[in-house]
Scaffold this motif. Structure first.
Motif, PDB file in Angstrom:
ATOM      1  N   PRO A 139       0.839  -1.202   0.000  1.00 22.43           N
ATOM      2  CA  PRO A 139       0.000   0.000   0.000  1.00 22.43           C
ATOM      3  C   PRO A 139       0.873   1.251   0.000  1.00 22.43           C
ATOM      4  CG  PRO A 139      -0.725  -1.578   1.664  1.00 22.43           C
ATOM      5  CD  PRO A 139       0.593  -2.072   1.162  1.00 22.43           C
ATOM      6  N   PHE A 143      -1.306   3.619  -5.640  1.00 19.47           N
ATOM      7  CA  PHE A 143      -2.381   4.596  -5.838  1.00 19.47           C
ATOM      8  C   PHE A 143      -2.299   5.212  -7.230  1.00 19.47           C
ATOM      9  CE2 PHE A 143      -4.176   8.955  -5.001  1.00 19.47           C
ATOM     10  CZ  PHE A 143      -5.486   8.544  -4.845  1.00 19.47           C
ATOM     11  N   CYS A 161      -7.084   4.678   4.419  1.00 20.29           N
ATOM     12  CA  CYS A 161      -7.009   3.313   3.905  1.00 20.29           C
ATOM     13  C   CYS A 161      -6.078   2.519   4.805  1.00 20.29           C
ATOM     14  CB  CYS A 161      -6.503   3.293   2.468  1.00 20.29           C
ATOM     15  SG  CYS A 161      -6.400   1.618   1.780  1.00 20.29           S
ATOM     16  N   CYS A 162      -6.662   1.653   5.647  1.00 20.90           N
ATOM     17  CA  CYS A 162      -5.857   0.768   6.490  1.00 20.90           C
ATOM     18  C   CYS A 162      -6.260  -0.683   6.273  1.00 20.90           C
ATOM     19  CB  CYS A 162      -5.978   1.155   7.963  1.00 20.90           C
ATOM     20  SG  CYS A 162      -7.667   1.175   8.599  1.00 20.90           S
ATOM     21  N   PRO A 165      -5.232  -3.198   0.023  1.00 17.60           N
ATOM     22  CA  PRO A 165      -5.744  -2.809  -1.301  1.00 17.60           C
ATOM     23  C   PRO A 165      -5.811  -3.966  -2.279  1.00 17.60           C
ATOM     24  CG  PRO A 165      -3.501  -2.031  -1.016  1.00 17.60           C
ATOM     25  CD  PRO A 165      -3.918  -2.594   0.313  1.00 17.60           C
ATOM     26  N   GLY A 182     -10.347  -2.222   0.513  1.00 17.37           N
ATOM     27  CA  GLY A 182      -9.212  -1.318   0.469  1.00 17.37           C
ATOM     28  C   GLY A 182      -9.163  -0.528  -0.819  1.00 17.37           C
ATOM     29  N   LEU A 195      -9.581   3.932  -1.799  1.00 18.68           N
ATOM     30  CA  LEU A 195      -8.756   4.713  -2.717  1.00 18.68           C
ATOM     31  C   LEU A 195      -9.584   5.295  -3.848  1.00 18.68           C
ATOM     32  CD1 LEU A 195      -5.646   2.342  -2.911  1.00 18.68           C
ATOM     33  CD2 LEU A 195      -6.050   4.259  -1.357  1.00 18.68           C
ATOM     34  N   PRO A 246      -5.743  10.245  -0.267  1.00 20.71           N
ATOM     35  CA  PRO A 246      -6.033   9.353   0.850  1.00 20.71           C
ATOM     36  C   PRO A 246      -4.879   9.314   1.842  1.00 20.71           C
ATOM     37  CG  PRO A 246      -5.290   8.081  -1.026  1.00 20.71           C
ATOM     38  CD  PRO A 246      -5.392   9.508  -1.504  1.00 20.71           C
ATOM     39  N   ILE A 292      -2.824   6.661   3.643  1.00 18.32           N
ATOM     40  CA  ILE A 292      -2.607   5.231   3.427  1.00 18.32           C
ATOM     41  C   ILE A 292      -1.674   4.677   4.494  1.00 18.32           C
ATOM     42  CG2 ILE A 292      -1.800   3.472   1.818  1.00 18.32           C
ATOM     43  CD1 ILE A 292      -2.376   5.399  -0.468  1.00 18.32           C
ATOM     44  N   HIS A 293      -2.166   3.685   5.234  1.00 19.22           N
ATOM     45  CA  HIS A 293      -1.354   2.974   6.206  1.00 19.22           C
ATOM     46  C   HIS A 293      -1.065   1.572   5.670  1.00 19.22           C
ATOM     47  CE1 HIS A 293      -2.949   5.552   9.834  1.00 19.22           C
ATOM     48  NE2 HIS A 293      -2.222   6.241   8.971  1.00 19.22           N
TER      49      HIS A 293
END
Length: 393
Positions: free
Chosen positions: A12, A17, A124-125, A128, A133, A137, A147, A149-150
């Motif tokens: 991620p 992305f 977003c954790c 994806p 997930g 995004l 976003p 993102i974690h």
């Protein structure tokens, strides 16, 4: 018109992305996000089911090659943007094809339902490589925001993320509650991936959380029914066999290289799910999966219905119900429970279930555990629960 298909095996982050953005606007190839943390055999099985043209990793890009006599599959349709690999309930890999239009419609309908404001960011954790997930995004792209993102779920990082909107599974919400995180700081919390106990949702809402329970799957671009009410453009019906049927612009276009599987779940405009449900006062109630029916003593028990009843017991924090082999009953109804401070007993829970369901639905075995084993998607790992061997893993 067709387009190339890339398997994107990236963590991620910004690189993934950007590839998703290019897949949605048509400037890049269609992508199938896959987790770089998958063991090599599992990744190989997914790639063999996908048969992409290229495989992208941190090390670069290379053409897909599964060995002698195997070549990349055909290109995908021009409107296909994202593919999601899923094992479903059988464990056999299959790949869901989603169009850019379907993904955008789902994202726009969600933004409308939760009344998202301009400039509000999504966190977003969730992986994806799963639809939940990906859709966080996509919502960010549709909303025109960046976003947060974690790489994985972390309570402290979630609490300090500064994001307005969050998507989690029940276990993650429970961990946030246990850590006394101020959930009122989020404008919305989407809760899906697995059935959530009413007590969990009630507790979260009592602490100021604006929770939306969601129902959906990869084939519907993720959640398409919120708090029992379908998103704009989505229709819900119950078939004669009790299965939930869904229709609308969020539906998938088919399973990659498996027209037989596609035909088996499509009935005209309807997608026939593997879930049993009921419509009550215009709202959908999910009873459980059709393939999670337990045959005990010749009677059929819907595991999800038993779990829903048990989840309302004051001493139950989390629960899953499965059938385990039994020489007398064929299968015995087994409740695997994460207890509260005062663990419940089997007879107490049997009486609780019998108050709402037939006697044969009451569990005959109780197993108390510290936590339920989960799949990467956040759903309970029912196969491990059926084996009863997960504590030794």
């Amino acid at each position: 018109m067709s387009r190339s298909l890339h398997a994107v095996v990236l963590p991620p982050g910004p690189a993934l992305f950007r590839r998703l953005e290019a897949a949605l606007d048509g400037s890049g190839p269609a992508i199938c996000p896959l987790s770089p943390e998958l063991p090599a055999p599992a990744l190989g099985r997914l790639l063999d089911a996908l048969r992409p043209t290229w495989v992208e990793t941190d090390a670069g890009r290379q053409r897909y090659d599964c060995g002698a006599g195997c070549a990349p599959g055909p290109a995908v349709a021009g409107d296909t943007a994202v593919l999601i690999a899923t094992s479903g309930s059988t464990g056999a890999p299959k790949v869901v094809e989603l169009s850019a239009a379907a993904l955008r419609h789902s994202a726009s309908a969600t933004l409308s339902r939760v009344a998202a404001r301009p400039g509000e960011r999504w966190l977003c954790c969730l992986p994806p490589s799963h639809i939940a997930g990906v859709q966080v995004l996509v919502r960010s792209l549709v909303a025109g925001t960046d976003p947060v993102i974690h790489p994985r779920f972390d309570v402290e990082r979630v609490a300090g993320s500064g994001a307005a909107h969050l998507s989690v599974v029940p276990t993650q919400l429970r961990r946030l509650l246990d850590a006394d995180v101020d959930l009122g700081g989020f404008r919305s919390i989407l809760l899906g991936g697995a059935a959530a106990s009413p007590g969990l949702v009630e507790t979260a809402r009592a602490r100021g959380a604006r929770v939306f329970t969601t129902y959906g799957m990869s084939e519907t671009c993720g959640g398409c029914v919120y708090d029992g009410v379908p998103l704009d453009g989505v229709s819900v019906d119950i078939g004669a066999d009790g299965r939930i049927r869904l229709a609308g612009p969020v539906l998938f276009t088919g399973y990659r290289l498996r027209p037989d599987l596609t035909a088996a779940v499509r009935d005209g405009a309807w997608f026939v799910t593997q879930d049993l449900g009921a419509l009550e006062d215009g709202r959908l109630r999910v009873r459980g999966r059709a393939d999670d029916v337990i045959i005990t003593g010749g009677e059929k028990v819907v595991a999800g219905e038993v779990a829903a009843v048990l989840a309302r017991h004051h001493a139950v924090r989390d629960v899953a119900v499965v059938g385990r082999d039994d020489p007398e009953w064929g299968e015995r109804v087994t409740a695997v429970i994460v207890p509260g401070d005062d663990p419940p007993g089997l007879e107490e829970l049997r009486a609780w279930v019998r108050a709402e369901l037939p006697t044969y639905a009451a569990p005959r075995q109780l197993e108390l555990v510290e936590e339920l084993p989960l799949l990467p998607s956040g759903k309970p790992d029912l196969e491990r629960l059926r084996r009863g061997a997960f504590r030794a893993d």
